[in-house]
Enzyme design. Structure first.
Site, PDB file in Angstrom:
ATOM      1  N   CYS A   1      83.449  21.236  25.110  1.00 47.91           N
ATOM      2  CA  CYS A   1      83.048  21.940  23.898  1.00 47.91           C
ATOM      3  C   CYS A   1      81.578  22.307  23.948  1.00 47.91           C
ATOM      4  O   CYS A   1      80.730  21.502  24.326  1.00 47.91           O
ATOM      5  CB  CYS A   1      83.333  21.069  22.679  1.00 47.91           C
ATOM      6  SG  CYS A   1      82.899  21.857  21.119  1.00 47.91           S
TER       7      CYS A   1
ATOM      8  N   CYS B   1      80.496  31.870  23.220  1.00 50.57           N
ATOM      9  CA  CYS B   1      79.240  32.289  22.603  1.00 50.57           C
ATOM     10  C   CYS B   1      79.010  33.760  22.901  1.00 50.57           C
ATOM     11  O   CYS B   1      79.039  34.178  24.049  1.00 50.57           O
ATOM     12  CB  CYS B   1      78.086  31.448  23.141  1.00 50.57           C
ATOM     13  SG  CYS B   1      76.482  31.955  22.492  1.00 50.57           S
TER      14      CYS B   1
END
Length: 494
Positions: free
Chosen positions: A295, A327
């Site tokens: 993560c 991201c």
């Protein structure tokens, strides 16, 4: 004992006899040991001219230098040795400075060998300032006195425990050096005397720029050259090393870059690179964090911080919304700078490991191929039983010698290449390095696997052809490196 004994002017004959009996060897002959060397190992140095000296040879040579200077200065042998030590055993420099003074006493005072004021020690018993015992005291021309046992204990400790050959007066802040005759007067233990003699010889070698100890294990010999320069020298024990830095001969890399390379390999600098490449700092409190899961949503472990951020971009996590596992924030300049620094660290680490692994690979091969000497010896003996002479089978040992030299050269080419700025000259160097590496591997493979598969008629010709070509490629590479250094073509990034 009065202070008159410490006045440093003395007859040369009597002082020479005093030191001969205790501190110096009686053997005035200089024993030189030499070993045949290959002139191709030198670059622009002409024929090799280094000499190998054992302990007795060094001591005899040291005595001769002392005697030469003593004939001019007319001082005790021990004082003369102290002076030569101060001038790094350069008697020309010492005598030049001596003739600049009006007299010997002034010269000795300026050299801090005798004090400016010499006082006669009072006769009779007195209390020792060290052990407080009452008895006869003795001392130096600086007028610092102690009992014989205290002097003995002090000097023994300096010699046996501190390994000192230049010993100052025991009085605090007194820099007067104790001459050898006085040391030998107080020291009676043969073991300590022998240690002191070895320390004197060691200081002679270590302060003389034309001498260098051989780094070979348990060798104990020194190598002398006619003039100082970074060059290959060979000891009679077989050690081949650089006269400048004392390390194994490391052509083509110079001593300065080799020192940087070895430090980089040995210290924790690459641990820091690994940390930079595999960890990140919290953008808020700057504590180092290592990612231990998949993560990208990170929470700082610092209880006083607990800042939540994105592992990928190092920006705050809150604006990421639902992008829990990816991201897409590429416009934040601070995050971009952090990512760029991370990539630079990773690239630097990968580059270092590339050269380090190849450096260590050739070093390991050099060690393992040392076993080839035993294999070759067995093959040579077998060939001699088949009517070949001892001289006729030496080509096999020569082949292993060439292989070892090429391995050593290749090993240091990677240290050289690590710092080398990439330009056209560097490309030529890498091409030569590649050719040498390829031919070296072929020679190694032939010696390890194919010796028994060849008949004796063709074996000699094949081995000679292979090692001569490998030797030629090594010379091409080293000549190019040498020419580049002479013409200042190499640019290094340090």
């Amino acid at each position: 004992m009065s202070s008159d004994d410490e006045i440093n002017m003395d007859d040369s004959d009597s002082s020479q006899g005093e030191i001969d009996d205790g501190c110096m060897s009686d053997d005035d002959g200089i024993v030189l040991e030499s070993r045949e060397q290959n002139s191709s190992d030198y670059k622009d140095n002409g024929e090799p001219d280094n000499e190998v000296l054992n302990h007795d040879s060094l001591e005899a040579e040291m005595k001769k230098t002392i005697t030469d200077v003593q004939a001019v200065l007319q001082v005790k042998t021990g004082v003369c040795r102290i002076l030569l030590h101060k001038y790094k055993w350069n008697k020309e420099s010492l005598l030049e400075r001596f003739y600049e003074h009006p007299d010997t006493t002034t010269f000795l005072i300026d050299a801090h060998v005798i004090p400016r004021r010499q006082e006669r020690l009072p006769a009779g018993d007195a209390e020792c300032d060290i052990c407080c015992s009452l008895g006869e005291l003795s001392g130096l021309s600086c007028n610092h006195r102690a009992c014989t046992q205290c002097w003995k204990a002090y000097l023994t400790n300096k010699i046996a425990n501190n390994a000192q050959s230049e010993i100052e007066c025991m009085a605090p802040n007194c820099k007067l050096l104790i001459e050898d005759e006085k040391v030998m007067f107080y020291i009676t233990d043969p073991t300590v005397i022998a240690t002191y003699r070895k320390l004197i010889v060691a200081s002679y070698v270590e302060t003389n720029r034309l001498l260098k100890w051989c780094p070979g294990i348990d060798c104990g010999k020194a190598v002398r050259v006619s003039h100082w320069e970074p060059r290959l020298v060979v000891c009679s024990c077989g050690s081949r090393f650089c006269f400048s830095c004392g390390h194994d001969w490391h052509e083509p890399v110079n001593c300065r870059l080799l020192k940087l390379w070895l430090k980089k390999c040995n210290d924790d600098s690459e641990t820091s690179n690994w940390i930079n490449a595999n960890t990140k700092e919290c953008p808020k409190c700057m504590i180092t964090i290592e990612k231990d899961g998949g993560c990208n949503h990170m929470t700082c472990k610092n209880t006083a911080c607990r800042f939540e951020f994105c592992w990928m971009c190092l920006g705050p996590w809150e604006p990421h919304g639902s992008s829990w596992y990816s991201c897409n924030r590429f416009d934040d300049s601070a995050a971009k700078n952090a990512r760029d620094a991370q990539e630079v660290s990773r690239a630097n680490l990968q580059r270092y490991l590339f050269y380090y692994n190849r450096y260590m690979g050739h070093q390991q091969s050099l060690r393992l191929e040392g076993k080839l000497y035993a294999t070759v010896k067995s093959k040579m003996e077998q060939m001699q039983t088949l009517s070949m002479s001892w001289i006729e089978v030496q080509f096999l040992r020569k082949a292993v010698d060439v292989l070892s030299e090429c391995r050593r050269t290749l090993m240091f080419t990677y240290a050289f290449a690590f710092y080398l700025k990439r330009d056209n000259n560097a490309i030529i160097f890498e091409s030569n390095q590649k050719d040498l590496e390829m031919e070296t591997e072929q020679l190694s493979g032939f010696l390890e696997r194919d010796l028994d598969n060849e008949n004796l008629v063709t074996l000699k010709q094949k081995v000679q052809d292979k090692y001569r070509y490998v030797e030629h490629r090594r010379k091409v590479l080293l000549d190019h490196c040498s020419e580049g250094a002479d013409q200042e073509l190499w640019v290094f990034n340090e």
